[in-house]
Design an enzyme around this catalytic site. Structure first.
Site, PDB file in Angstrom:
ATOM      1  N   PRO A 321       0.754  -1.197  -0.051  1.00 32.41           N
ATOM      2  CG  PRO A 321       0.012  -0.798   2.118  1.00 32.41           C
ATOM      3  CD  PRO A 321       0.954  -1.639   1.355  1.00 32.41           C
ATOM      4  CB  THR A 322       4.528   2.231   1.008  1.00 34.51           C
ATOM      5  OG1 THR A 322       5.151   1.411   0.080  1.00 34.51           O
ATOM      6  CG2 THR A 322       4.210   1.539   2.322  1.00 34.51           C
ATOM      7  CB  CYS A 323       3.756   6.556  -2.017  1.00 30.98           C
ATOM      8  SG  CYS A 323       2.104   7.006  -1.729  1.00 30.98           S
ATOM      9  CG  ASP A 324       9.613   2.843  -2.287  1.00 36.21           C
ATOM     10  OD1 ASP A 324       9.798   2.325  -3.468  1.00 36.21           O
ATOM     11  OD2 ASP A 324      10.370   3.219  -1.370  1.00 36.21           O
ATOM     12  CG  ASN A 365       3.803   6.141   2.370  1.00 34.26           C
ATOM     13  OD1 ASN A 365       3.342   5.403   1.332  1.00 34.26           O
ATOM     14  ND2 ASN A 365       4.398   6.988   2.474  1.00 34.26           N
TER      15      ASN A 365
END
Ligand SMILES: *Cc1c(COP(=O)(O)O)cnc(C)c1O
Length: 375
Positions: A321-324, A365
């Site tokens: 789910p992270t923005c990476d 995050n």
């Protein structure tokens, strides 16, 4: 999934993601490993999962502990282990930490370099020391080669030098690589160890211990040989190379002790396609590489992932789910999930008892560290 874990998830309906861990499975694993290798002393590799509940259960069963830091030594002691039953097995230690371990009563240490041997000599006088030798890591899904160990020629010189530094050279150690799927991989390292024992004997140095390391696998998507098969292969290799002068042995199971005891429950956050004719769905979960699934790096460890939904399945890409953008779990490995899968569904990520909780980031995050229940 064990009955106890299924019951817990049913009754408690915990927020996801979370690990639910059945301590009785650890006890079964411990007994299994003891039966497979009755002559070896078991030192549980604390780093695989250092939960106090696990350490306490193992200490009660008579397990000893392989530790890599002062914090892990303190955890083992807090769980009831005696300092004589703790090995400081990391070959990369600060001198101040060795001094603390020594003050806490630890007398068994690993090294793989002259500088580390000198640190031990300085602050852990009289201790028993073993030298870690390099292995290739062939056959392992999570190899540990290169970083740890030295070649046999260097091991010989260092073990020979130990008595002059006030230390007791007791033997050698190696690690054939984590999630080692080939029980025969202990053979080469044991041949080298036996050669070393013989050469040092000539110099009047009597070694008595072979630390066989970890490497015992957990069943993920692929089948693995039984624990008993590892026991047979290792015992045969010991006999082949040491004859009837068998050394004392230590094993340090981490993954093999706890991997199959835990399940992560996760929730589907989003299902999407990248274009109208995209033939693979992206399934985003509420856990990813930074939430505890670091061993999906290069898709090395492939956890079984299941849904309760029935019906035909289709290929998916699984991501966290992270923005990476590194936070993709499986893209090359062929994972399939039911076409009927919906946002909000729960999935089980199986065999996640090892190397998960402590790999989870503190708040990348804003995601909280992985919650865990030990039942
Ligand atoms: C990590 C480690 C282990 C445990 O390895 P597994 O493959 O998880 O069994 C054992 N010994 C040492 C020295 C380790 O660093």
């Amino acid at each position: 999934m064990t009955h106890r874990i299924a019951q817990f998830l049913e009754d408690r309906r915990p927020a996801t993601p979370c690990l639910v861990f059945d301590l009785d499975v650890v006890e079964e694993n411990y007994n299994d490993i003891s039966r497979a290798m009755p002559d070896a002393l078991i030192y549980y590799a604390v780093k695989a999962n250092p939960a106090p509940e696990i350490l306490e259960r193992l200490a009660r069963l008579g397990s000893r502990f392989d530790t890599a830091s002062v914090a892990e030594i303190r955890m083992a002691l807090a769980a009831g282990a005696r300092p004589e039953h703790i090995s400081f097995g990391n070959t990369i230690k600060k001198q101040v930490d060795i001094a603390t371990a020594y003050a806490l009563g630890v007398r068994l240490y690993a090294f793989d370099s002259e500088a580390e041997l000198n640190k031990l000599a300085a602050v852990a006088p009289g201790s028993q020391v073993f030298c870690r030798i390099l292995t290739s890591g062939v056959g392992a899904d999570w190899p540990l080669s290169r970083k740890f160990g030295c070649d046999v020629a260097m091991a010989e010189l260092l073990l020979k030098a130990a008595p002059g530094k006030g230390l007791t050279p007791i033997g050698v150690s190696f690690h054939v690589g984590s999630q080692q799927r080939d029980p025969e991989q202990w053979d080469i390292a044991l041949a080298e160890a036996a050669g070393l024992f013989r050469r040092l004997e000539v110099d009047g140095i009597h070694l008595s211990l072979v630390n066989l390391g970890g490497g015992f696998p957990t069943k993920y998507r692929r089948d693995v040989p039984t624990t008993a098969a590892y026991g047979v292969a290792i015992r045969e290799a010991l006999a082949r190379h040491f004859g009837n002068r068998l050394p004392e042995t230590i094993i340090e199971p981490g993954r093999g002790m706890v991997g199959n005891a835990g399940i992560i429950q996760t929730e589907v956050v989003l299902i999407s396609r990248k274009s109208a004719n995209d033939n693979r769905r992206w399934v985003f979960l509420d856990i990813g590489k930074f939430g505890g699934l670091a061993e999906t790096m290069d898709e090395a460890i492939q956890y079984p992932i299941t849904s309760d939904r029935q019906g035909p399945t289709e290929a998916v890409i699984l991501a966290g789910p992270t923005c990476d953008s590194a936070d993709v779990l499986y893209e090359k490995a062929d994972y399939q999930l039911p076409l009927s899968l919906e946002i909000g569904d729960k999935l089980a990520i199986k065999a996640t008892g090892a190397y998960t909780t402590t790999y989870s980031a503190v708040a990348f995050n804003g995601f909280q560290p992985l919650e865990a229940y030990y039942i």
